[in-house]
Design a protein around this motif. Structure first.
Motif, short mmCIF file in Angstrom:
data_model
loop_
_atom_site.label_atom_id
_atom_site.label_comp_id
_atom_site.label_asym_id
_atom_site.label_seq_id
_atom_site.Cartn_x
_atom_site.Cartn_y
_atom_site.Cartn_z
N ASN A 168 0.76 -0.99 -0.08
CA ASN A 168 0.04 -0.02 -0.02
C ASN A 168 0.91 1.31 0.15
O ASN A 168 1.36 1.57 -0.72
N SER A 169 0.80 2.17 1.04
CA SER A 169 1.71 3.29 0.96
C SER A 169 3.15 3.11 1.75
O SER A 169 3.77 3.94 1.86
N TYR A 170 3.59 2.01 1.93
CA TYR A 170 4.69 1.73 2.49
C TYR A 170 5.49 0.79 1.39
O TYR A 170 4.95 0.17 0.47
N THR A 171 6.90 0.93 1.58
CA THR A 171 7.86 0.03 0.59
C THR A 171 8.68 -0.57 1.51
O THR A 171 9.48 -0.03 2.18
N THR A 172 9.21 -1.83 1.13
CA THR A 172 10.19 -2.76 1.82
C THR A 172 11.27 -2.72 0.77
O THR A 172 11.11 -3.26 -0.13
N VAL A 183 10.00 1.63 4.77
CA VAL A 183 9.91 3.04 4.69
C VAL A 183 8.18 3.34 4.34
O VAL A 183 7.53 2.74 3.56
N SER A 184 7.71 4.62 4.85
CA SER A 184 6.73 4.96 4.67
C SER A 184 6.24 5.79 3.62
O SER A 184 5.96 7.00 3.46
N LYS A 185 6.87 5.25 2.34
CA LYS A 185 6.45 5.77 1.15
C LYS A 185 6.22 4.99 -0.07
O LYS A 185 6.51 3.73 0.02
N SER A 186 5.38 5.34 -0.93
CA SER A 186 5.10 4.18 -1.81
C SER A 186 5.88 3.88 -3.04
O SER A 186 6.81 4.43 -3.11
N LEU A 187 5.72 2.53 -3.73
CA LEU A 187 6.69 2.33 -4.62
C LEU A 187 6.66 3.04 -5.64
O LEU A 187 7.82 3.39 -6.50
#
Length: 249
Positions: A168-172, A183-187
């Motif tokens: 969703n709005s996170y990226t690993t 981190v709490s940013k989109s892909l």
């Protein structure tokens, strides 16, 4: 009381930023406005601010040149930039905050609040600024990326990233030794940054580093096997382009 200066060569932008600071951050003390590198340096040395709102494109150069003249410094910076500025990608790589002209009030509040939080927490942002300056030098071969989590700042080599996974709005971010950074940013944010550095959106949820692909298996709809043995799905419409990209590496 947090002391702030505004450095911008557009009188209208000076007024907008000043008014928004006064409206949303009454506890922030505005101690001066400058419109050039020279007057900006003089103002900062005189007032010793905690926060600098810095326009990137000034009438006698750039905000980055101003920062170089003041190193080392302890203040935090929020950059002000035009939508098509050459420097936006470099700023994003460093995970520093910026405000895009024309100013959106909600984005302004978020950027200033994050800067205030950094000031109160005494977090050292030297690493971020070093990444920024390196990103602006085209001759720099080793691209760095700052990943900002709730607990810390991670400075990583882009070449060390194997793949990124969306949630969703996170990226690993995944690395060779099974290290993961969330981190709490989109892909999508990172796709725009990393495409020029050998990354490919193989699937809606995955951005992969082409240099770390070991094998592409076209059976069962298609998937990628990375050098760290992780399997990444490939959407049907991306398979042909992926094979073409790999053949040109």
């Amino acid at each position: 009381m947090i002391k702030t200066v505004i450095i911008d060569d557009e009188p209208a932008m000076q007024q907008v930023n000043s008014q928004l600071l006064a409206e949303y951050f009454p506890d922030v003390e505005q101690v001066g406005i400058a419109d050039s590198i020279q007057t900006g340096v003089e103002l900062i040395l005189k007032e010793n601010p905690d926060l600098v709102l810095l326009d990137i494109e000034l009438k006698d150069g750039t905000g980055f040149q101003l920062l170089q003249k003041l190193k080392p410094y302890r203040f935090k910076v929020v950059f002000i930039t035009g939508f098509h500025s050459f420097a936006i990608k470099a700023i994003k790589f460093s995970a520093l905050d910026y405000i895009v002209k024309p100013v959106n009030e909600a984005e302004f509040q978020q950027a200033i609040q994050r800067a205030i939080d950094l000031i109160h927490s005494s977090v050292n942002t030297d690493a971020q600024l070093n990444v920024l300056m390196n990103s602006l030098q085209k001759e720099t071969m080793s691209k760095k990326l700052v990943l900002r989590t709730a607990e810390s700042l991670h400075v990583v080599d882009v070449s060390d990233i194997y793949f990124c996974k969306s949630d969703n709005s996170y990226t690993t971010f995944y690395f060779s030794d099974d290290e993961k950074i969330l981190v709490s940013k989109s892909l999508k944010d990172y796709e725009n940054l990393l495409t020029d550095y050998g990354f490919y959106r193989a699937h809606q949820s995955y951005l992969v580093n082409l240099n770390h692909i070991k094998k592409v298996d076209k059976t069962d709809g298609g998937f990628i096997i990375m050098k760290n043995k992780k399997e990444i799905p490939v959407s049907l419409r991306q398979m042909k382009k992926l094979i073409l990209l790999l053949s040109n590496l």
